[in-house]
Design an enzyme around this catalytic site. Structure first.
Site, PDB file in Angstrom:
ATOM      1  N   LYS A  26      33.561 -26.627 -19.664  1.00 32.00           N
ATOM      2  CA  LYS A  26      32.643 -26.997 -20.740  1.00 32.00           C
ATOM      3  C   LYS A  26      32.108 -28.266 -20.833  1.00 32.00           C
ATOM      4  CE  LYS A  26      33.736 -23.133 -24.012  1.00 32.00           C
ATOM      5  NZ  LYS A  26      34.930 -22.800 -24.612  1.00 32.00           N
ATOM      6  N   TYR A  39      37.655 -35.950 -26.820  1.00 33.10           N
ATOM      7  CA  TYR A  39      36.497 -35.106 -26.248  1.00 33.10           C
ATOM      8  C   TYR A  39      35.782 -34.311 -27.390  1.00 33.10           C
ATOM      9  CZ  TYR A  39      40.315 -32.243 -24.781  1.00 33.10           C
ATOM     10  OH  TYR A  39      41.676 -31.203 -24.948  1.00 33.10           O
ATOM     11  N   LYS A  53      37.029 -31.684 -29.997  1.00 37.18           N
ATOM     12  CA  LYS A  53      37.880 -30.557 -29.456  1.00 37.18           C
ATOM     13  C   LYS A  53      39.118 -31.065 -29.112  1.00 37.18           C
ATOM     14  CE  LYS A  53      35.812 -27.097 -29.331  1.00 37.18           C
ATOM     15  NZ  LYS A  53      35.899 -26.207 -30.407  1.00 37.18           N
ATOM     16  N   CYS A 153      48.134 -27.877  -3.665  1.00 36.14           N
ATOM     17  CA  CYS A 153      48.450 -28.683  -2.454  1.00 36.14           C
ATOM     18  C   CYS A 153      49.893 -28.607  -2.011  1.00 36.14           C
ATOM     19  CB  CYS A 153      48.578 -30.255  -3.058  1.00 36.14           C
ATOM     20  SG  CYS A 153      48.825 -30.388  -4.807  1.00 36.14           S
ATOM     21  N   GLN A 408      86.411 -22.845  -5.210  1.00 31.81           N
ATOM     22  CA  GLN A 408      86.466 -21.736  -6.087  1.00 31.81           C
ATOM     23  C   GLN A 408      86.476 -20.479  -5.346  1.00 31.81           C
ATOM     24  OE1 GLN A 408      86.976 -21.666  -9.260  1.00 31.81           O
ATOM     25  NE2 GLN A 408      86.678 -19.290  -9.342  1.00 31.81           N
ATOM     26  N   PHE A 409      85.614 -20.399  -4.240  1.00 26.31           N
ATOM     27  CA  PHE A 409      85.328 -19.306  -3.243  1.00 26.31           C
ATOM     28  C   PHE A 409      86.185 -19.011  -2.210  1.00 26.31           C
ATOM     29  CE2 PHE A 409      81.134 -19.985  -5.338  1.00 26.31           C
ATOM     30  CZ  PHE A 409      81.324 -18.907  -6.219  1.00 26.31           C
ATOM     31  N   VAL A 411      87.972 -21.138   1.522  1.00 26.58           N
ATOM     32  CA  VAL A 411      88.103 -22.495   2.483  1.00 26.58           C
ATOM     33  C   VAL A 411      86.876 -22.694   2.936  1.00 26.58           C
ATOM     34  CG1 VAL A 411      88.992 -23.159   4.686  1.00 26.58           C
ATOM     35  CG2 VAL A 411      90.470 -21.661   3.044  1.00 26.58           C
ATOM     36  N   ASP A 517      76.368 -26.077 -13.282  1.00 26.85           N
ATOM     37  CA  ASP A 517      77.517 -26.692 -13.221  1.00 26.85           C
ATOM     38  C   ASP A 517      77.405 -28.425 -12.376  1.00 26.85           C
ATOM     39  OD1 ASP A 517      80.335 -27.219 -12.927  1.00 26.85           O
ATOM     40  OD2 ASP A 517      80.703 -25.680 -11.540  1.00 26.85           O
TER      41      ASP A 517
HETATM   42  P1  ADP Z   1      83.727 -23.993  -3.790  1.00 27.30           P
HETATM   43  O1  ADP Z   1      82.007 -23.758  -4.037  1.00 27.30           O
HETATM   44  O2  ADP Z   1      84.134 -22.857  -3.250  1.00 27.30           O
HETATM   45  O3  ADP Z   1      84.412 -24.182  -5.043  1.00 27.30           O
HETATM   46  P2  ADP Z   1      83.443 -26.615  -2.785  1.00 27.30           P
HETATM   47  O4  ADP Z   1      81.832 -26.404  -2.543  1.00 27.30           O
HETATM   48  O5  ADP Z   1      84.032 -27.223  -3.918  1.00 27.30           O
HETATM   49  O6  ADP Z   1      83.882 -25.039  -2.878  1.00 27.30           O
HETATM   50  O7  ADP Z   1      84.079 -27.143  -1.254  1.00 27.30           O
HETATM   51  C1  ADP Z   1      85.251 -27.341  -1.348  1.00 27.30           C
HETATM   52  C2  ADP Z   1      85.431 -28.738  -0.551  1.00 27.30           C
HETATM   53  O8  ADP Z   1      84.971 -28.470   1.020  1.00 27.30           O
HETATM   54  C3  ADP Z   1      84.539 -29.873  -0.878  1.00 27.30           C
HETATM   55  O9  ADP Z   1      85.340 -30.602  -2.004  1.00 27.30           O
HETATM   56  C4  ADP Z   1      84.359 -30.759   0.091  1.00 27.30           C
HETATM   57  O10 ADP Z   1      85.524 -31.817   0.424  1.00 27.30           O
HETATM   58  C5  ADP Z   1      84.271 -29.520   1.193  1.00 27.30           C
HETATM   59  N1  ADP Z   1      82.832 -29.268   1.299  1.00 27.30           N
HETATM   60  C6  ADP Z   1      82.258 -28.166   0.861  1.00 27.30           C
HETATM   61  N2  ADP Z   1      80.877 -28.144   1.266  1.00 27.30           N
HETATM   62  C7  ADP Z   1      80.695 -29.076   2.196  1.00 27.30           C
HETATM   63  C8  ADP Z   1      79.563 -29.510   3.291  1.00 27.30           C
HETATM   64  N3  ADP Z   1      78.521 -28.847   2.986  1.00 27.30           N
HETATM   65  N4  ADP Z   1      80.063 -30.543   3.983  1.00 27.30           N
HETATM   66  C9  ADP Z   1      81.174 -31.183   4.141  1.00 27.30           C
HETATM   67  N5  ADP Z   1      82.175 -30.567   2.990  1.00 27.30           N
HETATM   68  C10 ADP Z   1      81.936 -29.507   2.146  1.00 27.30           C
END
Ligand code: ADP
Length: 653
Positions: A26, A39, A53, A153, A408-409, A411, A517
């Site tokens: 417009k 404007y 406006k 872009c 958590q998950f 090694v 987190d």
């Molecule tokens: P989770 O997500 O299973 O809890 P983390 O991501 O905390 O595990 O990983 C545990 C450890 O492994 C970390 O504290 C870090 O020292 C190492 N770690 C995790 N991911 C990486 C990465 N991408 N590169 C280097 N070291 C890593």
């Protein structure tokens, strides 16, 4: 109205406040004063201003610049054409507004189309002039329009998404986003302003043709799968399709086509990227580390300064007084005519010309610029996935080399992909994750790609346990890095860590992706000391009540705002709260927040309005930034984009 600086008739594009709102254009009378851009309707019959406006407070404006014109606009937004002339050579009555510009404020961009280039230039100039230095300066911008829910872009979908391009002029000379105002006095309006309202279009000019985008490879790239196109550093490529955020379809000079990682190339338009001495995003301390590591007299780096639109040259030299070597940082100064210079007033039109001069003459610098030092070769960025479209990774391509830790998950291992690329491999303990949901989401997460996010490369899901493959970060988790490092960090280095994390979070915020987190234990550090955010969004797939319930022993209570603790209400603003706590962790070198309280005392403490104290290493200004994250009302907390600007203002150059 008093204090009118400019008044012109422009075409205003509707702001599409909702994605479904119609797009219309417009004619409006725009009025600029010291405090407002307003404007109005305009009664052309009587030549009078009609009802108001809308308006934007000048305080809210963060950026003003041109926009690249649309590709095939209707006649009213096209350049004047030959057909505008009738047989007698008179210009026809089509009114044209072919010169768009953008006024960005906290609600996103306002697009305005001017009838002449001169008028657009004048308005941009005056708007930049009235924006006071209080405003948050945007360092990056979107050169193209936001339309139908995305930026043309960069395909980012949030209107407030951080800009995808730093503002430099086409010849490589610096052109600040807007100068910090010296004086509040606006330039006087010109007598032609009134006339402009009814002025006819300029004589015919050729229409602007948008060419196909050309890019130049910053790094070499070896294809990881059959879809990919190899890149050779310094070569030009044509971009055929930008559909995917992280991979573009391109053609090389021999006509070969395929996908390339878009973070390996730069638009030929940004010429500084082409130079070996230019390290765009390098910080002061990274530059010092790199120059010291090379230990060459006259080693130098040109980098973007933390101050908007400025550049810094870092030079390394040794002398009898400083036999271990020292680095000096010179901000590239600019004259009011846009010329640049370093130590003494030898003026140049472009930075490359200035650098060439100082390669031969020290002229006030601690040394002549003898050796361009670059981290590019060693540090090609991570690609979003190992090849275009590859998110399922073959077990057989992985070699396991070393255990890194466990979380958590389960090694986490360090290893190689196809014997060549460093990767971290998260081996997911069975029963610890809702795997199917995660695998679905992983496809989305793979497309999140930012230099401060730990890149997700892909997953191995054909066998159990499943693996998550990510970028490898050799300095491990940020919390340990802060606690154990023998190096004493300066406040500036700590601030740079906050800046790294905040940049990644602003990117997630612009993609409407929540971390949920954020904490020092979930950030990692690479070999160059760059901090990146890891484990974004992963908490949603944890199968462990102790972790997921806000009453559970593993729930991150100390990083959570009241609305999460009380109502499980997550938002970007709950991530902002956690970011404030993370800044506090950084400035206390890894202390536990509220360490004298147990979890339920922490909840009491924060719901009563009490907050963490100021860490010794944090100045009042830095503490004010973290404190602003802890407002009990989520809406009162700043966005990550704002926080990023505030942090940049505190970083010392
Ligand atoms: P989770 O997500 O299973 O809890 P983390 O991501 O905390 O595990 O990983 C545990 C450890 O492994 C970390 O504290 C870090 O020292 C190492 N770690 C995790 N991911 C990486 C990465 N991408 N590169 C280097 N070291 C890593």
């Amino acid at each position: 109205m008093s204090g009118i600086i400019l008044e012109s008739i422009f075409l205003k594009r509707s702001q599409q406040k909702k994605k479904t709102s119609p797009l219309n254009f417009k004619k409006r009378l725009f009025v600029l004063t010291e405090t407002k851009l307003s404007y109005f309707e305009y009664d052309f019959e009587r030549g009078r201003r009609g009802s108001k406006k809308g308006s934007v407070d000048i305080d809210r404006i963060t950026f003003v610049e041109k926009v690249i014109p649309e590709q095939a606009p209707p006649p009213e937004r096209q350049m004047p054409q030959r057909s505008d002339e009738d047989e007698t050579g008179q210009l026809s009555k089509i009114e044209r507004f072919p010169y768009p510009f953008q006024v960005v404020y906290d609600e996103g961009p306002l697009y305005v189309f001017a009838p002449t280039e001169e008028l657009r230039r004048r308005w941009i100039h005056q708007l930049k002039n009235v924006i006071t230095s209080k405003n948050d300066v945007m360092r990056k911008y979107h050169p193209k329009f936001w339309i139908d829910g995305q930026y043309l872009c960069c395909a980012q979908t949030s209107k407030n998404a951080m800009g995808c391009q730093i503002l430099t002029s086409s010849n490589g000379s610096i052109k600040p986003v807007r100068s910090r105002r010296m004086s509040k006095k606006p330039l006087p309006p010109t007598p032609t302003e009134e006339k402009e309202k009814t002025s006819r279009p300029l004589p015919p000019e050729p229409p602007v043709q948008e060419e196909m985008k050309k890019v130049v490879a910053l790094y070499g790239y070896t294809p990881m799968n059959a879809n990919d196109l190899p890149l050779q550093k310094g070569e030009e490529y044509l971009i055929l399709e930008e559909g995917n955020q992280a991979w573009w379809r391109a053609r090389d000079k021999n006509g070969q086509e395929g996908y390339i990682p878009n973070n390996y190339v730069t638009e030929a338009r940004d010429p500084l990227e082409m130079y070996e001495w230019y390290s765009k995003n390098m910080t002061r301390s990274q530059a010092e580390q790199l120059l010291k590591g090379e230990d060459k007299e006259g080693g130098f780096i040109v980098r973007e300064s933390s101050k908007a639109g400025k550049y810094t040259v870092s030079v390394y030299a040794k002398s009898t007084a400083e036999p271990q070597g020292l680095t000096r940082h010179y901000v590239v100064c600019q004259t009011s005519q846009g010329q640049c210079y370093l130590a003494e007033k030898h003026l140049f039109d472009t930075i490359p010309e200035m650098i060439t001069y100082h390669q031969h003459n020290s002229a006030g610098l601690i040394s002549r610029l003898k050796y361009p030092v670059s981290s590019k070769k060693k540090n090609a960025p991570s690609t979003a996935g190992l090849g275009y479209g590859s998110w399922e990774i073959d077990h057989k391509d992985l070699t396991f080399l070393k255990e890194l830790g466990s979380g958590q998950f389960g090694v986490v291992q360090y290893g190689k992909w196809r014997g060549q690329y460093d990767v971290a491999i998260k081996m997911i303990r069975e029963g610890s994750m809702s795997e199917d949901e995660f695998i679905e989401e992983a496809k989305v997460m793979m497309n999140l790609s930012h230099e401060n996010l730990v890149q997700l490369y892909g997953v191995c899901t054909k066998e159990r346990p499943i693996f998550i493959i990510t970028e490898y970060m050799s300095n491990g988790c940020l919390l340990n890095y802060l606690q154990e490092s023998r190096r004493r960090f300066s406040a500036n280095e700590l601030l740079e860590m906050c800046r790294d994390i905040c940049a990644a979070m602003a990117y997630l915020e612009s993609n409407q992706f929540l971390h949920r987190d954020l904490a020092a234990r979930n950030c990692l550090v690479n070999e160059n000391g760059i901090v990146k955010v890891a484990d974004f969004g992963l908490s949603r797939y944890v199968l462990d009540d102790e972790y997921t319930s806000s009453l559970g022993a593993k729930f991150p209570i100390r990083w959570s705002p009241p609305e999460v603790l009380l109502f499980s209400k997550f938002s970007s603003k709950s991530d902002v709260w956690s970011f404030g706590i993370l800044m506090w962790e950084i400035f206390t070198l890894g202390k536990m927040p509220y360490d004298r309280f147990n979890n339920s005392e922490v909840m009491d403490h924060i719901t009563k309005g009490l907050r963490l104290y100021r860490p010794q290493m944090a100045t009042e200004n830095i503490y004010a930034i973290m404190y602003s994250c802890w407002h009990d009302k989520p809406d009162e907390r700043p966005s990550f984009l704002m926080l990023h600007n505030h942090i940049m203002d505190q970083i010392d150059e």
